[in-house]
Design a protein around this motif. Structure first.
Motif, PDB file in Angstrom:
ATOM      1  N   ILE A  36      20.058  19.372  -1.780  1.00 50.35           N
ATOM      2  CA  ILE A  36      21.001  18.847  -0.797  1.00 50.35           C
ATOM      3  C   ILE A  36      22.430  18.924  -1.320  1.00 50.35           C
ATOM      4  O   ILE A  36      23.385  19.164  -0.577  1.00 50.35           O
ATOM      5  CB  ILE A  36      20.647  17.382  -0.438  1.00 50.35           C
ATOM      6  CG1 ILE A  36      19.344  17.343   0.366  1.00 50.35           C
ATOM      7  CG2 ILE A  36      21.773  16.720   0.361  1.00 50.35           C
ATOM      8  CD1 ILE A  36      18.825  15.954   0.616  1.00 50.35           C
ATOM      9  N   PHE A  37      22.571  18.766  -2.633  1.00 52.63           N
ATOM     10  CA  PHE A  37      23.905  18.735  -3.241  1.00 52.63           C
ATOM     11  C   PHE A  37      24.434  20.132  -3.574  1.00 52.63           C
ATOM     12  O   PHE A  37      25.540  20.268  -4.071  1.00 52.63           O
ATOM     13  CB  PHE A  37      23.871  17.875  -4.506  1.00 52.63           C
ATOM     14  CG  PHE A  37      23.401  16.467  -4.250  1.00 52.63           C
ATOM     15  CD1 PHE A  37      24.253  15.542  -3.667  1.00 52.63           C
ATOM     16  CD2 PHE A  37      22.106  16.083  -4.550  1.00 52.63           C
ATOM     17  CE1 PHE A  37      23.826  14.252  -3.408  1.00 52.63           C
ATOM     18  CE2 PHE A  37      21.668  14.794  -4.296  1.00 52.63           C
ATOM     19  CZ  PHE A  37      22.528  13.873  -3.720  1.00 52.63           C
ATOM     20  N   VAL A  38      23.617  21.167  -3.331  1.00 55.53           N
ATOM     21  CA  VAL A  38      24.075  22.544  -3.528  1.00 55.53           C
ATOM     22  C   VAL A  38      24.647  23.017  -2.200  1.00 55.53           C
ATOM     23  O   VAL A  38      23.931  23.512  -1.330  1.00 55.53           O
ATOM     24  CB  VAL A  38      22.921  23.453  -3.994  1.00 55.53           C
ATOM     25  CG1 VAL A  38      23.428  24.871  -4.265  1.00 55.53           C
ATOM     26  CG2 VAL A  38      22.276  22.884  -5.256  1.00 55.53           C
ATOM     27  N   LYS A  39      25.936  22.882  -2.026  1.00 58.56           N
ATOM     28  CA  LYS A  39      26.566  23.092  -0.720  1.00 58.56           C
ATOM     29  C   LYS A  39      26.548  24.547  -0.269  1.00 58.56           C
ATOM     30  O   LYS A  39      26.445  24.839   0.918  1.00 58.56           O
ATOM     31  CB  LYS A  39      28.003  22.564  -0.749  1.00 58.56           C
ATOM     32  CG  LYS A  39      28.078  21.054  -0.950  1.00 58.56           C
ATOM     33  CD  LYS A  39      29.519  20.572  -0.977  1.00 58.56           C
ATOM     34  CE  LYS A  39      29.570  19.053  -1.201  1.00 58.56           C
ATOM     35  NZ  LYS A  39      30.970  18.559  -1.251  1.00 58.56           N
ATOM     36  N   LYS A  40      26.660  25.488  -1.200  1.00 61.38           N
ATOM     37  CA  LYS A  40      26.763  26.896  -0.811  1.00 61.38           C
ATOM     38  C   LYS A  40      25.401  27.500  -0.442  1.00 61.38           C
ATOM     39  O   LYS A  40      25.345  28.597   0.100  1.00 61.38           O
ATOM     40  CB  LYS A  40      27.393  27.696  -1.952  1.00 61.38           C
ATOM     41  CG  LYS A  40      28.860  27.366  -2.180  1.00 61.38           C
ATOM     42  CD  LYS A  40      29.473  28.263  -3.241  1.00 61.38           C
ATOM     43  CE  LYS A  40      30.947  27.940  -3.441  1.00 61.38           C
ATOM     44  NZ  LYS A  40      31.571  28.813  -4.463  1.00 61.38           N
ATOM     45  N   GLU A  41      24.336  26.798  -0.763  1.00 62.15           N
ATOM     46  CA  GLU A  41      23.005  27.305  -0.452  1.00 62.15           C
ATOM     47  C   GLU A  41      22.694  27.083   1.023  1.00 62.15           C
ATOM     48  O   GLU A  41      22.928  26.002   1.570  1.00 62.15           O
ATOM     49  CB  GLU A  41      21.966  26.578  -1.298  1.00 62.15           C
ATOM     50  CG  GLU A  41      20.626  27.277  -1.364  1.00 62.15           C
ATOM     51  CD  GLU A  41      20.654  28.420  -2.340  1.00 62.15           C
ATOM     52  OE1 GLU A  41      20.197  29.509  -1.955  1.00 62.15           O
ATOM     53  OE2 GLU A  41      21.117  28.247  -3.466  1.00 62.15           O
ATOM     54  N   LYS A  42      22.163  28.109   1.696  1.00 64.68           N
ATOM     55  CA  LYS A  42      21.799  27.976   3.099  1.00 64.68           C
ATOM     56  C   LYS A  42      20.517  27.176   3.246  1.00 64.68           C
ATOM     57  O   LYS A  42      19.658  27.192   2.371  1.00 64.68           O
ATOM     58  CB  LYS A  42      21.659  29.358   3.731  1.00 64.68           C
ATOM     59  CG  LYS A  42      22.976  30.135   3.780  1.00 64.68           C
ATOM     60  CD  LYS A  42      22.799  31.489   4.425  1.00 64.68           C
ATOM     61  CE  LYS A  42      24.132  32.243   4.472  1.00 64.68           C
ATOM     62  NZ  LYS A  42      24.003  33.578   5.068  1.00 64.68           N
ATOM     63  N   MET A  43      20.372  26.510   4.378  1.00 62.08           N
ATOM     64  CA  MET A  43      19.234  25.621   4.586  1.00 62.08           C
ATOM     65  C   MET A  43      17.902  26.360   4.497  1.00 62.08           C
ATOM     66  O   MET A  43      16.919  25.841   3.951  1.00 62.08           O
ATOM     67  CB  MET A  43      19.367  24.923   5.948  1.00 62.08           C
ATOM     68  CG  MET A  43      18.233  23.945   6.244  1.00 62.08           C
ATOM     69  SD  MET A  43      18.001  22.671   4.968  1.00 62.08           S
ATOM     70  CE  MET A  43      19.521  21.720   5.162  1.00 62.08           C
ATOM     71  N   LYS A  44      17.836  27.588   5.013  1.00 59.32           N
ATOM     72  CA  LYS A  44      16.584  28.347   4.945  1.00 59.32           C
ATOM     73  C   LYS A  44      16.164  28.612   3.502  1.00 59.32           C
ATOM     74  O   LYS A  44      14.987  28.565   3.165  1.00 59.32           O
ATOM     75  CB  LYS A  44      16.721  29.666   5.708  1.00 59.32           C
ATOM     76  CG  LYS A  44      16.749  29.509   7.225  1.00 59.32           C
ATOM     77  CD  LYS A  44      16.810  30.850   7.916  1.00 59.32           C
ATOM     78  CE  LYS A  44      16.817  30.683   9.434  1.00 59.32           C
ATOM     79  NZ  LYS A  44      16.888  31.989  10.138  1.00 59.32           N
ATOM     80  N   GLU A  45      17.147  28.893   2.641  1.00 70.00           N
ATOM     81  CA  GLU A  45      16.836  29.120   1.228  1.00 70.00           C
ATOM     82  C   GLU A  45      16.372  27.833   0.563  1.00 70.00           C
ATOM     83  O   GLU A  45      15.439  27.841  -0.252  1.00 70.00           O
ATOM     84  CB  GLU A  45      18.061  29.689   0.511  1.00 70.00           C
ATOM     85  CG  GLU A  45      18.436  31.090   0.983  1.00 70.00           C
ATOM     86  CD  GLU A  45      19.613  31.656   0.209  1.00 70.00           C
ATOM     87  OE1 GLU A  45      20.203  30.919  -0.616  1.00 70.00           O
ATOM     88  OE2 GLU A  45      19.946  32.839   0.431  1.00 70.00           O
ATOM     89  N   LYS A  46      16.998  26.727   0.901  1.00 66.87           N
ATOM     90  CA  LYS A  46      16.586  25.437   0.342  1.00 66.87           C
ATOM     91  C   LYS A  46      15.154  25.100   0.748  1.00 66.87           C
ATOM     92  O   LYS A  46      14.349  24.641  -0.073  1.00 66.87           O
ATOM     93  CB  LYS A  46      17.533  24.335   0.817  1.00 66.87           C
ATOM     94  CG  LYS A  46      18.952  24.433   0.280  1.00 66.87           C
ATOM     95  CD  LYS A  46      19.819  23.314   0.848  1.00 66.87           C
ATOM     96  CE  LYS A  46      21.255  23.426   0.359  1.00 66.87           C
ATOM     97  NZ  LYS A  46      22.131  22.356   0.906  1.00 66.87           N
ATOM     98  N   LEU A  47      14.837  25.332   2.018  1.00 68.21           N
ATOM     99  CA  LEU A  47      13.483  25.041   2.503  1.00 68.21           C
ATOM    100  C   LEU A  47      12.445  25.920   1.804  1.00 68.21           C
ATOM    101  O   LEU A  47      11.365  25.450   1.442  1.00 68.21           O
ATOM    102  CB  LEU A  47      13.420  25.251   4.016  1.00 68.21           C
ATOM    103  CG  LEU A  47      14.165  24.223   4.876  1.00 68.21           C
ATOM    104  CD1 LEU A  47      14.219  24.676   6.328  1.00 68.21           C
ATOM    105  CD2 LEU A  47      13.512  22.850   4.766  1.00 68.21           C
ATOM    106  N   ALA A  48      12.784  27.190   1.615  1.00 65.24           N
ATOM    107  CA  ALA A  48      11.852  28.106   0.957  1.00 65.24           C
ATOM    108  C   ALA A  48      11.609  27.701  -0.491  1.00 65.24           C
ATOM    109  O   ALA A  48      10.460  27.651  -0.956  1.00 65.24           O
ATOM    110  CB  ALA A  48      12.396  29.535   1.018  1.00 65.24           C
ATOM    111  N   ILE A  49      12.684  27.397  -1.213  1.00 66.39           N
ATOM    112  CA  ILE A  49      12.555  27.011  -2.621  1.00 66.39           C
ATOM    113  C   ILE A  49      11.750  25.727  -2.762  1.00 66.39           C
ATOM    114  O   ILE A  49      10.872  25.614  -3.638  1.00 66.39           O
ATOM    115  CB  ILE A  49      13.955  26.844  -3.250  1.00 66.39           C
ATOM    116  CG1 ILE A  49      14.649  28.208  -3.363  1.00 66.39           C
ATOM    117  CG2 ILE A  49      13.859  26.191  -4.629  1.00 66.39           C
ATOM    118  CD1 ILE A  49      16.115  28.119  -3.720  1.00 66.39           C
ATOM    119  N   SER A  50      12.024  24.752  -1.910  1.00 69.81           N
ATOM    120  CA  SER A  50      11.322  23.471  -2.020  1.00 69.81           C
ATOM    121  C   SER A  50       9.852  23.584  -1.626  1.00 69.81           C
ATOM    122  O   SER A  50       8.995  22.914  -2.206  1.00 69.81           O
ATOM    123  CB  SER A  50      12.014  22.414  -1.155  1.00 69.81           C
ATOM    124  OG  SER A  50      12.018  22.809   0.205  1.00 69.81           O
TER     125      SER A  50
END
Length: 420
Positions: free
Chosen positions: A338-352
């Motif tokens: 959540i605190f990685v602002k430059k990361e897109k939400m789709k990438e965050k969801l995939a990584i998690s």
């Protein structure tokens, strides 16, 4: 003699299939472990006498076999990470290791204590063995081209590769904690200060330093032998030799061998005077060995399922496994991202979501049982781990290829636009 020939034919068939399996799996968009698991079910049903687990594996055999696959996979992971990944690129995998992993462990411990009603040492052990993401079963979501030296084309795959390489070693101190608490008999009798200074700090630092030093030294030798004596090193099996030597030496010197192996591969990959072609050959050889051992492991895992492994826990164990794979890891993975602002939400969801669990968990479990043979709920812990691995193989196996293909295609389109 007939059984001997049946075993040879069965294993030969399974390993032969592996030659085409990765390409076939990509075409049908599933991970190859799913297909291997089905092959294992089929070989078991055909009554090929492979010495199937019935249903619990021998702890010592299981530990050594799992240990071998994990260290080989960690060397491969280290060799995948190129020098174009800057310190800034490591922010996300470090956040996953130092925030996501503790959240997963605390959640597993609390559910183990209050939902599964396990003893304190068993709850600690459950939390520890589920801490690492697996470098073996997660190989298909990791970086795959060690010669790619352009800008990081895939943040998702890099993050998952680096996370798997790091947390398999950093999870070890917590397995030690579970064993030491069990040996002490209570939390009050456990030497927390000694654990922090030795098992947590000293052994982690030594593992990293030893791995970096060995990788650098081997890279220097490869370079100098060629320039000084004219001897050219171009055999891929040296990656296997380096893996085994680094692991053994690190453990002898009181470091964590898992960390040492990953950082040895990483350090060698960064050594610029070793040619890219040779680095690729080292990577390709160790990957083929990993695939070969993975075939055997998953086939036997399939046999353990068929022979009743999953019946050793009740509905609570099954519920816990589903919660861990579908809820705990994805939510814990999102917390630091959540605190990685430059990361897109789709990438965050995939990584998690792609926090794959597997063979590393089995290694820690069998290791702990060999260190201390009076853990309560032993069979239940094995069954819960088996359920988590099975759910991870199926759920991630059905979704990961499409997810990774999406980001790979997106990276290729971005690259084409930049070139034009």
């Amino acid at each position: 003699m007939k059984d001997h020939y049946l075993i040879l034919a069965g294993l030969g068939f399974a390993t032969l299939i592996m030659a085409w399996l990765p390409s076939f799996a990509k075409k049908i968009k599933v991970s190859s472990p799913i297909i291997l698991l089905l092959i294992g079910f089929g070989i078991y049903a055909a009554a090929i006498p492979l010495g199937w687990p019935s249903p619990i594996w021998n702890d010592e055999w299981l530990m050594y076999f799992s240990e071998t696959i994990v260290i080989i996979s960690l060397m491969g992971a280290g060799l995948k990470i190129g020098s174009h990944y800057t310190l800034k690129s490591w922010r996300k995998p470090l956040l996953l290791v130092f925030i996501t992993m503790p959240i997963c462990m605390v959640s597993a411990y609390l559910l183990g204590s209050y939902f599964l009603v396990l003893s304190l040492p068993s709850s600690l052990l459950l939390a520890a063995i589920l801490a690492p993401t697996d470098p073996v079963l997660a190989a298909e979501v990791q970086l795959d081209d060690p010669l790619a030296e352009k800008s990081p084309e895939d943040n998702v795959r890099f993050t998952l590769t680096a996370e798997a390489g790091l947390n398999d070693g950093i999870a070890f101190p917590f397995s030690y904690m579970a064993v030491l608490v069990a040996q002490a008999g209570s939390w009050a009798a456990f030497d927390l200060t000694g654990w922090i200074l030795d098992e947590f700090l000293l052994r982690i630092v030594l593992g990293i330093i030893i791995g970096l030093a060995i990788g650098r030294l081997i890279g220097y030798l490869f370079d100098r032998l060629h320039h000084v004596t004219g001897v050219e090193t171009f055999v891929g099996f040296l990656s296997l030799s380096l893996t085994i030597m680094t692991y053994g030496l690190s453990e002898l010197l009181h470091g964590y061998g898992f960390l040492a192996v990953f950082f040895a591969g990483f350090s060698l990959r960064y050594y610029e005077k070793v040619s890219g072609d040779y680095k690729k050959k080292l990577h390709d050889f160790i990957t083929e060995v990993e695939h070969l051992l993975l075939v055997v492991w998953i086939i036997l895992f399939g046999g353990s399922i068929m022979s009743g492994m999953l019946t050793l826990t009740d509905w609570k164990g099954v519920t816990f496994a589903l919660l861990f794979v579908l809820l705990i890891r994805p939510l814990a993975g999102m917390v630091p991202l959540i605190f990685v602002k430059k990361e897109k939400m789709k990438e965050k969801l995939a990584i998690s979501f792609l926090g794959i669990r597997g063979i590393g968990s089995v290694f820690y479990l069998s290791w702990a049982f060999l260190k201390f043979d009076n853990f309560t709920h032993k069979n239940e812990l094995y069954a819960i781990t088996a359920y988590i691995i099975l759910f991870s193989i199926v759920l991630h196996g059905l979704t990961a290829p499409s997810i990774i293909n999406y980001f790979r295609g997106k990276a290729e389109r971005s690259s084409d636009l930049e070139e034009n």
